[in-house]
Design an enzyme around this catalytic site. Structure first.
Site, PDB file in Angstrom:
ATOM      1  CG  ASP A  58      -1.914  -1.018   1.296  1.00 46.77           C
ATOM      2  OD1 ASP A  58      -2.136  -1.645   0.248  1.00 46.77           O
ATOM      3  OD2 ASP A  58      -2.524  -1.210   2.366  1.00 46.77           O
ATOM      4  CE  LYS A  95      -7.125  -1.531  -0.719  1.00 45.57           C
ATOM      5  NZ  LYS A  95      -7.921  -1.022   0.388  1.00 45.57           N
ATOM      6  CG  MET A 143      -8.997  10.365  11.236  1.00 48.70           C
ATOM      7  SD  MET A 143      -8.958  12.048  11.747  1.00 48.70           S
ATOM      8  CE  MET A 143      -8.252  12.813  10.334  1.00 48.70           C
TER       9      MET A 143
HETATM   10  N1  SAH Z   1      -4.515  -1.306   8.717  1.00 52.48           N
HETATM   11  C1  SAH Z   1      -4.138   0.026   9.148  1.00 52.48           C
HETATM   12  C2  SAH Z   1      -5.248   1.033   8.955  1.00 52.48           C
HETATM   13  C3  SAH Z   1      -5.619   1.274   7.537  1.00 52.48           C
HETATM   14  S1  SAH Z   1      -6.805   2.541   7.362  1.00 52.48           S
HETATM   15  C4  SAH Z   1      -3.719  -0.030  10.612  1.00 52.48           C
HETATM   16  O1  SAH Z   1      -3.885  -1.049  11.258  1.00 52.48           O
HETATM   17  O2  SAH Z   1      -3.178   0.968  11.112  1.00 52.48           O
HETATM   18  C5  SAH Z   1      -5.795   3.948   7.139  1.00 52.48           C
HETATM   19  C6  SAH Z   1      -5.903   4.886   8.310  1.00 52.48           C
HETATM   20  O3  SAH Z   1      -5.062   4.451   9.363  1.00 52.48           O
HETATM   21  C7  SAH Z   1      -5.417   6.296   8.031  1.00 52.48           C
HETATM   22  O4  SAH Z   1      -6.394   7.063   7.375  1.00 52.48           O
HETATM   23  C8  SAH Z   1      -5.144   6.792   9.403  1.00 52.48           C
HETATM   24  O5  SAH Z   1      -6.320   7.154  10.072  1.00 52.48           O
HETATM   25  C9  SAH Z   1      -4.589   5.570  10.081  1.00 52.48           C
HETATM   26  N2  SAH Z   1      -3.124   5.546  10.059  1.00 52.48           N
HETATM   27  C10 SAH Z   1      -2.327   4.633   9.490  1.00 52.48           C
HETATM   28  N3  SAH Z   1      -1.035   4.924   9.707  1.00 52.48           N
HETATM   29  C11 SAH Z   1      -1.000   6.056  10.427  1.00 52.48           C
HETATM   30  C12 SAH Z   1       0.038   6.855  10.966  1.00 52.48           C
HETATM   31  N4  SAH Z   1       1.331   6.568  10.789  1.00 52.48           N
HETATM   32  N5  SAH Z   1      -0.315   7.957  11.674  1.00 52.48           N
HETATM   33  C13 SAH Z   1      -1.608   8.264  11.857  1.00 52.48           C
HETATM   34  N6  SAH Z   1      -2.618   7.546  11.373  1.00 52.48           N
HETATM   35  C14 SAH Z   1      -2.336   6.456  10.657  1.00 52.48           C
END
Ligand code: SAH
Length: 476
Positions: free
Chosen positions: A248, A270, A383
């Site tokens: 991703d 994505k 979010m």
């Molecule tokens: N599978 C991922 C989430 C995917 S959805 C997990 O477990 O973290 C993607 C969302 O994850 C982003 O829009 C944000 O809200 C959050 N996210 C992922 N990495 C982040 C980071 N380094 N800092 C803040 N938010 C993050």
């Protein structure tokens, strides 16, 4: 100074050593071992060098340095205790474009001699470019212990069989797999015991068996939030064994840098809201490469099973008979909380935590607002920044106090991490004011205020306007 490492073949080539003392003697010994034809230029020689000169192993140019000594030399080593002479030799070598090493003088040297771990034909060389030779030597000592002496014999054995191995396994991927299996098999221990014939037979057997086509597989790997230090060991291993990595956009460069160099990397780009590659395309790519016998790593930000569609992906693999594994990762909620100094649960402020997503209207519309608005719980909201206003309005409408603290963590765990804090009443306005961008995670609940007293990573949190400050002492 950036050096270009190389291994020089000196056999039969002329090398000049200026200086016939003990240091020169050491250098001469190394050069002779590499098969060089050594000339030593010096008014005096150590007894050993004298012997070598008498036996014809080296040529002695008796006397003081003259430019003619450089005739025919491929390399020069200056090993005297006279800096003026060294400067003189440097100027002449430079003019003739001959590489020069001045012992213990990085500035005057145009090549450096590394610290070496010799497992001939395998050689490991370490250089600090003359800046910290002691460090290089200490590292060398550690590697001496780490690198099994038997790898030299293994390299020799494989060199003998190389042609046959290549002929049998022309495909690079399959060849690499063969070598990996070889390294984890009994061959090294057989060589260690001196059972050369048995070792060779075991390589032979493996080579026969390697003809059978290997089934491809997919490992769903959680890459964590960005800081590569948060990867699991299993994730690291999978990245090292991968033939193809489908990742991703959210996956950080620091994590990708740890993957096997010659793995094919495909960004499936994505991100929430921007479906560059559709889920169907990702499925098709996994299937295509796994069916071709490749080891595929499907690398996803955070944890694959938290808002990552990991479930759909393995269901698809199961339906197509592709073997799969799942390696969990540190999800954004855990990482952002930790790196912002916000405990998600806390004896005094929050007895539970909920991970929710407000990525699109669909997910926002199906949330149980009444339950989410209850106090003494923490919400970790994955979010899309566009949904914050809805979130704020719904929570307030369902009774969550306007004074409830929040922390928005942007780029959690990465060098550019930002933490914005405030209260629910001003959530959307603050996010807009500070132009919070994806990826960002919202932590809402009493614990969010602790960011001010417990922050430890990156820049301190930015407060909207003096939010209520809880401290651990108050909490105790
Ligand atoms: N599978 C991922 C989430 C995917 S959805 C997990 O477990 O973290 C993607 C969302 O994850 C982003 O829009 C944000 O809200 C959050 N996210 C992922 N990495 C982040 C980071 N380094 N800092 C803040 N938010 C993050």
């Amino acid at each position: 100074m950036k050096l270009y490492p190389l291994f020089a073949d000196l056999s039969g080539r002329q090398v000049l050593v200026v200086g016939g003392g003990v240091v020169g003697e050491r250098k001469v010994a190394g050069l002779l071992e590499a098969g060089a034809r050594v000339t030593v230029g010096s008014p005096e020689l150590t007894p050993l060098l004298r012997d070598w000169a008498r036996q014809g192993r080296i040529i002695w140019q008796e006397g003081f340095f003259s430019d003619a000594w450089l005739d025919g030399a491929w390399l020069v080593v200056a090993a005297t205790d006279d800096p003026k002479l060294h400067e003189h030799v440097r100027a002449h070598a430079e003019a003739r474009q001959v590489f020069l090493n001045v012992v213990d003088d990085a500035d005057r040297s145009s090549f450096h001699v590394p610290a070496v771990i010799d497992r001939s034909p395998l050689t490991i060389a370490i250089s600090s470019g003359g800046h910290a030779p002691m460090l290089a030597r200490l590292l060398r000592e550690r590697l001496e212990v780490l690198v099994d002496p038997v790898v030299g014999s293994l390299a020799t054995l494989l060199a003998e069989m190389r042609g046959r191995i290549r002929a049998r396994l022309p495909d690079l991927t399959r060849r690499r797999r063969f070598y990996e299996r070889l390294l984890s098999g009994p061959v090294q221990s057989l060589l260690r015991r001196g059972q050369h014939a048995l070792a060779e037979a075991s390589v032979e057997r493996l080579l026969e068996a390697s003809d059978l086509p290997r089934a491809g597989s997919v490992v769903l790997v959680g890459a964590g939030p960005g800081d590569a230090g948060l990867l699991t060991l299993r994730a690291l291993r999978a990245l090292n064994e991968a033939d193809v990595i489908l990742h991703d956009r959210l996956v950080s460069g620091a994590v990708l840098a740890l993957a096997r160099r010659d793995a094919e990397r495909i960004e499936v780009a994505k991100q929430a809201g921007q479906h560059h590659a559709t889920q169907e395309q990702i499925h098709a790519l996994m299937l295509e490469h796994a069916a071709a016998g490749k080891r595929v790593v499907r690398l996803k930000g955070g944890d694959p099973f938290i808002f990552g569609r990991g479930g759909e992906e393995i269901a698809f693999l199961r339906d197509h008979g592709i073997a799969y594994e799942v390696v969990p990762g540190i999800t954004a909620a855990l990482a952002c909380a930790a790196y912002a100094g916000i405990p998600l649960t806390h004896r005094d402020y929050a007895q539970s935590v909920r991970l929710i997503t407000a990525h699109c209207r669909n997910s926002v519309d199906t949330l149980d607002w009444a339950a989410l608005a209850q106090d003494r719980q923490t919400l970790a909201v994955y979010m899309g920044s566009s949904e914050l206003a809805t979130l704020q309005a719904q929570l307030l409408a369902h009774g969550r106090a306007a004074s409830t603290p929040f922390a928005l963590v942007e780029n959690g765990s990465r060098p550019e991490q930002r933490v914005i804090t405030g209260t629910l009443a001003e959530l959307a306005a603050q996010a807009a004011l500070h132009e919070v961008r994806s990826p960002a995670l919202l932590i809402l609940g009493e614990v969010a205020a602790l960011a001010h007293s417990l922050a430890w990573f990156g820049r301190p949190p930015v407060a909207a306007d003096a939010p209520p400050r809880l401290t651990l002492t108050e909490a105790a």
